[in-house]
Design a protein around this motif. Structure first.
Motif, PDB file in Angstrom:
ATOM      1  N   PHE A 171      25.850 -19.526  -5.021  1.00 32.79           N
ATOM      2  CA  PHE A 171      25.318 -20.850  -5.344  1.00 32.79           C
ATOM      3  C   PHE A 171      25.077 -21.673  -4.082  1.00 32.79           C
ATOM      4  CE2 PHE A 171      26.059 -25.351  -6.486  1.00 32.79           C
ATOM      5  CZ  PHE A 171      24.982 -25.520  -7.327  1.00 32.79           C
TER       6      PHE A 171
ATOM      7  N   MET B 127      16.512 -14.168  -6.369  1.00 30.75           N
ATOM      8  CA  MET B 127      16.527 -15.612  -6.590  1.00 30.75           C
ATOM      9  C   MET B 127      15.112 -16.153  -6.713  1.00 30.75           C
ATOM     10  SD  MET B 127      19.623 -17.134  -4.317  1.00 30.75           S
ATOM     11  CE  MET B 127      21.323 -16.681  -4.695  1.00 30.75           C
TER      12      MET B 127
ATOM     13  N   GLY C  84      16.809 -18.686 -11.628  1.00 26.62           N
ATOM     14  CA  GLY C  84      17.598 -17.929 -10.660  1.00 26.62           C
ATOM     15  C   GLY C  84      18.875 -17.338 -11.197  1.00 26.62           C
ATOM     16  N   VAL C  85      19.623 -18.109 -11.945  1.00 24.57           N
ATOM     17  CA  VAL C  85      20.911 -17.622 -12.426  1.00 24.57           C
ATOM     18  C   VAL C  85      20.743 -16.442 -13.376  1.00 24.57           C
ATOM     19  CG1 VAL C  85      21.064 -19.208 -14.394  1.00 24.57           C
ATOM     20  CG2 VAL C  85      23.147 -18.370 -13.323  1.00 24.57           C
TER      21      VAL C  85
ATOM     22  N   TYR D 177      17.244 -23.138 -10.386  1.00 29.25           N
ATOM     23  CA  TYR D 177      18.324 -22.150 -10.378  1.00 29.25           C
ATOM     24  C   TYR D 177      18.878 -21.946 -11.784  1.00 29.25           C
ATOM     25  CZ  TYR D 177      22.636 -19.785  -9.078  1.00 29.25           C
ATOM     26  OH  TYR D 177      23.661 -18.868  -8.970  1.00 29.25           O
TER      27      TYR D 177
ATOM     28  N   TYR E 166      22.133 -20.281  -2.267  1.00 29.59           N
ATOM     29  CA  TYR E 166      20.859 -20.649  -2.880  1.00 29.59           C
ATOM     30  C   TYR E 166      20.424 -22.046  -2.445  1.00 29.59           C
ATOM     31  CZ  TYR E 166      17.595 -22.552  -6.218  1.00 29.59           C
ATOM     32  OH  TYR E 166      16.516 -23.182  -6.771  1.00 29.59           O
TER      33      TYR E 166
END
Length: 587
Positions: A146, A378, A557-558, A553, A149
């Motif tokens: 995290f 990502m 992304g997650v 994210y 990112y």
């Protein structure tokens, strides 16, 4: 994407290439993924990468390897080309006139010392984890996915907007070199809003040209960079030599017209003139011997650049009184004042060349950084693909170039100038913190007691907290001594406690930052201090951009990274000892 897909055409364009993860196979699958966002977010927040994953597993997703073709000489000149651009020519007169006065060399020295601390830290990380991801990989290993990112998104934003601003400046300087108004080569579009109504097709062409050179090969780009950088050396040599022949020591009085606060405020601004050296760390995957070459190239170039900047700043304030400097074209006007009017064209040519190599090296570094982020899924893994013939990340370079070109076409320099170096300083502070975590905590060691982690957490929190407190005291009440009498000793005692009470768990055998933990702790303090010297608008922009990054994210992304992690859980072949990875990559 498995390496077995290497026979597929590089020039492909399908949904599977952009979104291969199960969560994005259909709208139903995506809706199901969103319903598990909380669980997945918790999983990714706790995730830490490994040296092996960054060095071996992720590069396989590019299908072809980046070519190892650089040595310390190439890296030193890449550092020079990335850093020595418009900053020294534009910022020196501005900050000498309004903030530091004749003490502007001290501002460059302070900013250079902070940049040098960061370069030492990057050198240790890059020699130990020679990945194309640079700070993204370092933070992903030590502070988690995290944090990595957020760092990656901020660096990409700064790189895209910075390249756009540099390209717009290129057009302005080129017009000046032709003896015309800086906006003469732009197209006025009255239908657009102010600040976006001067179209700059030349900036777009320059961006595309530099990126095209970078895409055709790393080695050729490196050779072109250090050959053309000889022109910068010649221009800088002329400025120093000719400047000192017309120097007047009486111009140095008063030396501190705005006091120490003015010098440090100037240091926060001229720090921008040093940014770009971290791009050298992203070339580690293409370096033949990263353990030796990166420290030599990175630290060597930054040391030389700091000295050159300080001498050039001293020359300027000795040629002309600080209150008579032109904030927009200081060197050109100063030479004109001493009877060398023609020298302004030479200065413009030097700045133009510096911007060109800055764009060239930026295209190299940004492409590699984007590649590693795409390898981690990502952003779409399509941008991780490396071209089989050139050995360069063509798609990643195109992505960054087109984004910069769109911004450069429409946005004026005034609009782009609102983007400050806050993100860069923030990331440098995080990387210094990550190095302390790497040295003092080994999560794979079963013998570490819980008390060890508790002490480490306490001292790191105290170091960061006291650094923030020192910056706050300076910016709220710089003349008050009570706040400093508390916060500075607190920082010192926190660092001393870490040094004496928490044993190191890892000692690099290749390259190490000396005076551990003092130098990384000082790097945290100086970067936080310089962040505190930036204006309110910088923090507003930082907050807005961070909110947008978090939204992406959570929505994309997650889920992509979670799917990839689940697919690889049963395959532990990538988990090779980090020491073995380092041994293989150095040979």
């Amino acid at each position: 994407m498995a390496s077995g897909d290497g026979e597929r055409s590089y020039w492909r364009w399908s949904k599977e290439d952009f979104f291969p993860e199960p969560s994005f196979r259909s709208w139903t699958a995506y809706g199901e993924a969103l319903s598990h966002t909380r669980l997945r977010l918790r999983n990714r927040l706790l995730y830490r990468s490994t040296d092996a994953a960054e060095l071996l597993a992720l590069p396989r997703r590019s299908e072809h390897e980046l070519r190892r073709c650089l040595n310390w000489w190439d890296l030193a000149w890449l550092g020079f080309g990335a850093v020595v651009g418009t900053g020294i020519f534009v910022l020196t007169g501005q900050e000498a006139r309004f903030s530091a006065g004749p003490a502007i060399p001290l501002a460059y020295a302070a900013a250079g010392a902070s940049a040098l601390l960061s370069s030492l830290i990057y050198a240790e990380f890059a020699s130990d984890v020679p990945s194309a991801g640079g700070s993204f990989s370092y933070l992903r290993i030590e502070l988690g996915e995290f944090v990595a990112y957020l760092a990656a998104a901020n660096i990409l934003l700064e790189a895209i907007v910075g390249a756009a601003g540099l390209a717009r400046s290129w057009t302005s300087y080129f017009a000046t070199l032709l003896g015309r108004d800086p906006d003469a080569l732009r197209i006025h579009a009255p239908a657009l809003a102010a600040g976006f109504d001067l179209l700059d097709p030349i900036a777009v062409v320059v961006l595309i040209a530099c990126s095209t050179v970078a895409m055709f090969g790393t080695r050729g780009t490196s050779i072109l960079n250090w050959l053309t950088s000889l022109l910068s050396v010649a221009v800088i040599g002329f400025i120093i030599a000719a400047g000192f022949t017309h120097a007047d020591a009486s111009n140095l009085a008063p030396f501190f017209p705005m006091g120490a606060k003015g010098v440090l405020q100037a240091a926060a601004v001229v720090y921008w003139a040093y940014t770009g050296f971290d791009m050298v760390a992203t070339m580690a995957e293409e370096t033949r011997n990263p353990a030796r070459d990166i420290p030599l190239g990175l630290v060597g170039s930054m040391s030389a650049i700091t000295i050159v900047y300080c001498v050039m700043a001293l020359v300027l304030v000795m040629m002309q009184r600080y209150d008579q400097l032109d904030p927009n074209a200081a060197y050109a006007v100063a030479f004109e004042a001493v009877g060398m009017r023609w020298a302004k064209y030479l200065v413009a040519l030097g700045a133009l060349k510096g911007m060109t190599t800055g764009l060239l090296v930026g295209a190299l570094g940004q492409g590699r950084y984007t590649t590693q982020i795409a390898r981690a899924h990502m952003i779409p893994p399509y941008f991780a693909l490396v071209h089989p013939r050139t050995g360069t990340p063509v798609y990643a370079t195109i992505l960054v170039t087109l984004s910069s070109a769109i911004i450069a076409l429409f946005s004026s320099l005034d609009v782009l100038a609102s983007v400050s170096s806050i993100s860069t300083l923030f990331i440098f502070a995080l990387v210094a913190l990550a190095l302390l975590v790497r040295r003092y905590y080994d999560r794979e060691s079963p013998q570490q007691p819980r008390a060890h982690l508790a002490k480490l957490t306490f001292f790191l929190t105290a170091i960061v907290g006291s650094s923030v407190a020192v910056s706050t005291c300076w910016n709220t009440n710089p003349d008050g001594w009570i706040g400093f009498a508390v916060t500075v000793p607190l920082w010192f005692l926190s660092t001393l406690g870490l040094a004496l009470l928490v044993p190191q768990q890892r000692t690099p055998k290749l390259w190490r930052v000396p005076l551990m933990p003092w130098l990384p702790s000082l790097s945290i303090a100086t970067n936080v201090f310089l962040m505190g010297s930036l204006g309110y608008e910088a923090y507003v922009r930082f907050g807005i951009c961070t909110a947008a990054m978090l939204a992406y994210y959570v929505l994309v992304g997650v889920h992509a990274t979670y799917d990839v992690a689940q697919e690889e859980t049963s395959s532990n072949g990538d988990e090779i000892a980090p020491g073995f990875c380092r041994y293989v990559l150095i040979q």
